[in-house]
Structures are given as structure tokens and as C-alpha cells.
Design an enzyme around this catalytic site. Structure first.
Site, mmCIF file in Angstrom:
data_model
loop_
_atom_site.group_PDB
_atom_site.id
_atom_site.type_symbol
_atom_site.label_atom_id
_atom_site.label_comp_id
_atom_site.label_asym_id
_atom_site.label_seq_id
_atom_site.Cartn_x
_atom_site.Cartn_y
_atom_site.Cartn_z
ATOM 1 N N ALA A 29 0.681 3.692 7.328
ATOM 2 C CA ALA A 29 0.886 5.362 7.009
ATOM 3 C C ALA A 29 -0.286 5.749 8.013
ATOM 4 O O ALA A 29 -0.631 7.553 8.220
ATOM 5 C CB ALA A 29 1.759 5.708 6.291
ATOM 6 N N ASN A 69 1.318 -0.814 -0.082
ATOM 7 C CA ASN A 69 -0.456 0.126 0.526
ATOM 8 C C ASN A 69 1.092 1.468 0.222
ATOM 9 O O ASN A 69 1.123 1.477 -0.947
ATOM 10 C CB ASN A 69 -1.117 -0.322 1.211
ATOM 11 C CG ASN A 69 -1.679 0.955 0.627
ATOM 12 O OD1 ASN A 69 -1.721 2.129 0.302
ATOM 13 N ND2 ASN A 69 -2.805 0.946 1.778
ATOM 14 N N ASP A 70 1.912 1.864 1.258
ATOM 15 C CA ASP A 70 2.047 3.370 1.227
ATOM 16 C C ASP A 70 3.088 3.026 -0.241
ATOM 17 O O ASP A 70 3.252 3.977 -0.485
ATOM 18 C CB ASP A 70 2.892 3.124 2.699
ATOM 19 C CG ASP A 70 1.570 3.208 3.787
ATOM 20 O OD1 ASP A 70 0.542 3.503 3.284
ATOM 21 O OD2 ASP A 70 2.106 2.471 5.055
ATOM 22 N N VAL A 71 4.094 1.814 -0.152
ATOM 23 C CA VAL A 71 5.180 2.022 -0.769
ATOM 24 C C VAL A 71 4.717 2.245 -2.287
ATOM 25 O O VAL A 71 5.271 2.234 -3.125
ATOM 26 C CB VAL A 71 6.159 0.294 -0.912
ATOM 27 C CG1 VAL A 71 6.455 0.092 0.554
ATOM 28 C CG2 VAL A 71 5.095 -0.573 -0.981
ATOM 29 N N VAL A 72 3.721 2.311 -2.767
ATOM 30 C CA VAL A 72 3.499 2.311 -4.316
ATOM 31 C C VAL A 72 2.277 3.615 -4.358
ATOM 32 O O VAL A 72 1.494 3.547 -5.051
ATOM 33 C CB VAL A 72 2.161 1.473 -4.879
ATOM 34 C CG1 VAL A 72 3.387 0.002 -4.723
ATOM 35 C CG2 VAL A 72 1.247 0.713 -3.619
#
Lengths: 461, 93
Positions: free
Chosen positions: A428, A387-390
Site C-alpha cells: 500500500a 505488513n499492510d495486513v497488520v
């Protein structure tokens, strides 16, 4: 065996450790490297047993037997998805062992020949402090990864307490150095360090785990090095500092991959910023949901497919389903790549190990810098529980709490297929506008089930 | 003092060697690196063995026993699990 021979054996062991780590620079030589390291360890242990200081072997034999049984069972039975838990626990054991050795040295003063008293006491203090804090911190990290401990307090009060406990422990340590007869001071030092380790790690949340595990890894090495100073033993100093350096580098890599300082991670800081950011209906009516039947059509003509795994793949144990689906696509003539973000999962390299377990050749695993320019030629990017890394906000929105964090540019692909159980935010706690893009389709499902459904549908095409 | 300086020299040089090698390890092997280096940090077993076997102090002996147990789990478990992981990487190129 005379002391010279023993020291020669220690030197050889140290060389084997260095060569062993060097073997890890390529997957081809890595197994041999690990064997070299293990040989070095065996050599060091045998040389120590031959030391004339040792008069009784009974206690040692009992300890080794118990430890070996636990170690073998654990290492053989553990699931690859549980690797972060195992490493966290083992970090703690290393630190705990060092602290206990420091304690033993404190209880038998004068047994170490040729090492000045002040060096012994100072290193006992350091080893006791680092080792105890590593033990308790690792156990907290382990409990968090296991899902046993969900408590995540934050805030100024916690920081004051944590810094206070560290200062109190070090104060006890200083008093112990001045008065080495007072062993209770050493015990108080260790107790304070245990509290410090707990307070330091308890604020760290899920996706920050890679940082804290790498840090504790470094600490377990430093504790061993400090023990080396206690005993005036070079092999401990060398091995300990190698591990200390290794863990430190990994800590840095992880922090950089999240664009956060170690300090922020330890304070659990991102959570504060995120809690105040807007939530709610950013997604309302703006996401497009799809079904496995519909999504399968995407793969009818796709030539290049990039899989982006995240923690969700580990939770769903979906690595074998990924591999099966990729086999199917490859049989149809497509090229399948895997894009690995440095902090995907719960520890450095977590995704790589899971995919290796599922027999994905490591040549198909791309790191972030290599794969990012290649998303433009990707037909379909499949996001599996990442999720957060994209999240493109990290790249495009200076106001975002995660702005500046390097991400995988999946939105540059022709189509993005997000496999996710719900629209709930990632670690996050911020919304991911990738889900609202025109070229994004949401497949709401467990990662494993989604891949199995997709495989079935693609087979029917 | 001299012995201390030699120890510090060894420590600092080993840190540099560590940095040189570890920075060359590819990210795909970072998990085995952690478990493998973890096993190496079990070197503290050397100190544990001395503490458990020196035998002139009861308390030190039991602390040593605890240290031997923990360090052995670290060493045996660490090298085994690293081997298990690395074998998976070797299976296919």
C-alpha cells in the site's frame, strides 16, 4: 456409443464434479474429492472419444500426449511457493483452450446438431471474448508474479484504452453474429479481447494479485460454460458454471478482506492515494531494533506465541524454518498458533499451503475472525514478512488510504516481534505505525535467517 | 429457442449449486480449490477433442489441436498439483 449413452456419461461426470468439490469442504475428504473430479473428467473424455462425430484420432492423440507431458512435468516440479504462478498460467490455458474451441466451431459451421444458429454464434462470440481475455490477462498476471514484468501503468488513459478495446472487440462480435460468414470479424474480436485482457491486468499490483487470480479463475470457468452453449453440451455448461461461481466467490472474499471494490483493484487505485500520503521520517528514532540474542529472551517465558506469516515468508522460503522454530517452542511447553489473513501472500490460501508443506497441522492455523480475540492472551506475536495486513492505521485512522480494511490485531499482544528486512513500506506504500509502538521490537533480517538464528539462541537458553 | 432455454436453466442451476458448495469450503483449502476448479474448467477439452477429431476442416483441426494441448495441460497438471497439495494437508491432522 449412442448419443443417449454419451449424455448419460456426461451427467455422471457432472455429478462427480459436484461431489468432488463437495469433498473439498474438509481436508479429510479433499483428496478423495479431487480423485472424484479427475474420474469425472476421464469419463467425460472417454465418452466424447466414443462420439460418432469423431473420425480421426491422430490429432487428438498428439495433442493429449504433448499436453500431458507438459502438465505432468509442471505439476511435479513446481515449488509450493510458486503456486500462484502455476494457477495463473493454468487459468490462461483454460481460457485459451475455450477460445480456440470457439474458433474451431466458427470455422466449421453447421456441425453442431440441434443448436440454433443464433445461439451458436452468440456463444462463439462470448467464448472467444472471455477466453481470449482470460488467456492474455493470465499471462500478464503470470509474468508479474514471476517478476518478469514490473511495468505497472495507471491512470485515465489506460482505462479509456482498456474500455475502448473491450467495446471494439464486442462490436466486432456483434458484427460477426450478424454475418457469421465473415470469419475475420471473429479473429478481430479475439485480438481485441487479447488487448483488453492485457490492459485490464497490467495495472494490478503485487498484493492485489489474489483478487485478479480469483477473477481469472472465474473467467476460465465462464469461458468453458460459453463453449458449452456453442456445442449445446451440458457437462461443459455445468462444470464451467461451477468454476465460474467458485472464482467469483473467492474474488468477493478477497475484495472484502481488503475493503476494496473489484473496480478499485482493477484500476490499481490504492497506489494513487498512497503516493500522496506522507512518507519519510515517521519512524525516526521511534522504532526499537533488536538482535536474535535479545529477542530469544522473549521466548524464555512465553506460553502462547502467534506466528503471522505474509508474502515475505514465501519469498524467503521460510516455512520449514518456521516449523522448526515452532517445534522448539512447543518442546519448551509453549503453544504456537498461526494467524492467517485472507489476503496474505499472492493468492487465496497461499500461506496455508506453504505451512502444510512444512507439516504444520491445519488445526493450528486460525483465520482472522477466530484469532483476533485471542491476541489479548498472546505473549509474543511474530510478524514474518507481513505488513499492510497488520497495520493498525486500517483500524484506527479514518484518514488512512487503507482505513476499513480488516486487519489482524497483533498490537493487542504483549510483545510484537516484527521480522522484516528493512522499514520499507508494504504494497500500500504507507508507513506502518505498528513498528513504532511501545510493545513492538524490530528484527531486521531475512525471515528464514531470523528464524534459524532465533532457533539457535532459544536452544542455548 | 427451447434448447437454449434448457441450457440457460442448466447454467443457472449449476451456478446456484456452485455457490452453495463453495461457500462451505474452508479458507485453508482455497489454493487447492483454485487449482482443482481450474482442472475442472479444463472440461473444455471435450469441445477440443470434437474440434480436433471431426476432421472435415483443416483450420478447425489445427485450432482443435491447440485447444487439446492447452486443455490437457490444464486437466492433467491441475488434478496432479491439487492432489500433491491435498496430500500435504492430509499428512497430519
Amino acid at each position: 456409443m449412442g448419443p443417449n449413452l454419451i449424455n448419460a456419461a456426461y451427467l455422471l461426470a457432472a455429478i462427480l464434479f459436484i461431489l468432488g468439490l463437495k469433498g473439498l469442504t474438509s481436508p479429510r475428504t479433499a483428496v478423495r474429492g479431487n480423485l472424484l473430479g479427475a474420474t469425472g473428467m476421464l469419463l467425460a473424455i472417454v465418452a466424447t472419444l466414443a462420439d460418432r462425430q469423431i473420425v480421426s484420432y491422430e490429432t487428438i492423440a498428439i495433442g493429449v500426449a504433448i499436453g500431458a507431458v507438459i502438465g505432468v512435468i509442471w505439476a511435479v516440479k513446481v515449488q509450493m511457493t510458486a503456486m500462484p504462478e502455476l494457477v495463473a498460467a493454468f487459468n490462461g490455458f483454460g481460457g485459451g483452450a475455450s477460445a480456440l474451441v470457439a474458433g474451431a466451431a466458427a470455422f466449421m459451421p453447421g456441425t453442431v446438431e440441434g443448436v440454433p444458429e443464433i445461439q451458436v454464434q452468440t456463444s462463439i462470440t462470448l467464448s472467444g471474448f472471455i477466453g481470449s481475455a482470460t488467456l492474455s490477462g493470465s499471462l500478464i498476471a503470470w509474468a508479474k508474479l514471476q517478476g518478469i514484468l514490473r511495468w505497472q501503468p495507471r491512470g485515465l488513459g489506460l482505462q479509456v484504452l482498456s474500455n475502448g478495446s473491450a467495446l471494439a472487440a464486442l462490436g466486432m462480435g456483434a458484427a460477426y453474429i450478424l454475418d457469421p460468414e465473415a470469419l475475420w470479424l471473429f479473429c478481430a474480436l479475439c485480438a481485441g479481447a487479447v488487448v483488453y485482457g492485457i490492459l485490464l491486468t497490467v495495472a494490478v499490483g503485487g498484493a492485489d494479485m489474489p483478487v485478479i487470480i480469483a477473477l481469472l479463475n472465474s473467467c476460465s470457468g465462464l469461458a468453458a460454460a460459453a463453449t458449452g452453449f456453442v456445442l449445446g453440451n451440458n457437462v461443459l455448461i455445468i462444470a464451467g458454471s461451477l468454476v465460474g461461481a467458485s472464482g467469483f466467490i473467492l474474488t468477493q472474499i478477497m475484495c472484502k478482506a481488503m475493503n476494496r471494490s473489484l473496480w478499485d483493484v482493477l484500476r490499481g487505485d490504492l497506489g494513487e492515494a498512497a503516493a500522496s500520503s506522507p512518507q519519510g521520517d515517521v519512524y525516526a528514532g521511534r522504532t526499537k531494533s533488536t538482535s536474535p540474542e535479545e529477542a530469544a529472551l522473549l521466548f524464555e517465558t512465553a506460553r502462547i506465541v502467534t506466528v503471522v506469516p505474509g508474502y515475505g515468508m514465501a519469498v524467503a522460503q521460510a516455512q520449514h524454518a518456521v516449523r522448526d522454530f515452532a517445534n522448539l517452542l512447543e518442546a519448551r511447553g509453549a503453544e504456537v498458533r498461526y494467524a492467517i489473513h485472507p489476503v496474505a501472500g499472492r493468492m487465496p490460501g497461499h500461506m496455508n499451503v506453504l505451512l502444510a508443506e512444512a507439516d504444520v497441522p491445519y488445526g493450528k492455523l486460525y483465520d482472522m475472525d477466530t484469532i483476533n480475540p485471542l491476541f489479548a492472551e498472546t505473549d509474543v506475536a511474530i510478524i514474518l514478512g507481513a505488513n499492510d495486513v497488520v497495520n493498525p492505521s486500517a483500524r484506527d485512522e479514518p484518514g488512512s488510504p487503507i482505513y476499513g480494511m480488516p486487519i489482524l490485531d497483533v498490537d493487542k499482544s504483549q510483545v510484537v516481534l516484527v521480522v522484516k528486512r528493512s522499514l520499507s513500506p508494504g504494497f500500500a506504500g504507507i508507513p506502518n505505525l505498528l513498528f513504532t509502538r511501545d510493545n513492538t521490537l524490530m528484527l531486521f533480517s531475512d525471515a528464514k535467517k531470523a528464524l534459524q538464528d532465533l532457533s539457535r539462541e532459544v536452544r542455548d537458553l | 429457442m427451447e434448447a437454449f432455454l434448457i441450457s440457460v436453466t442448466v447454467f443457472v442451476l449449476a451456478v446456484f449449486v456452485g455457490f452453495e458448495i463453495i461457500t462451505k469450503i474452508p479458507s485453508t483449502l482455497h489454493t487447492p480449490l483454485m487449482s482443482g476448479s481450474n482442472a475442472i474448467s479444463g472440461i473444455t477439452i471435450v469441445g477440443a477433442v470434437v474440434a480436433a477429431g471431426a476432421g472435415d476442416n483443416e483450420v478447425a483441426k489445427y485450432l482443435g489441436l491447440g485447444a487439446v494441448v492447452l486443455a490437457t495441460v490444464n486437466v492433467v497438471g491441475g488434478f496432479l498439483i491439487t492432489n500433491r497439495m491435498l496430500a500435504m494437508f492430509r499428512r497430519k491432522k
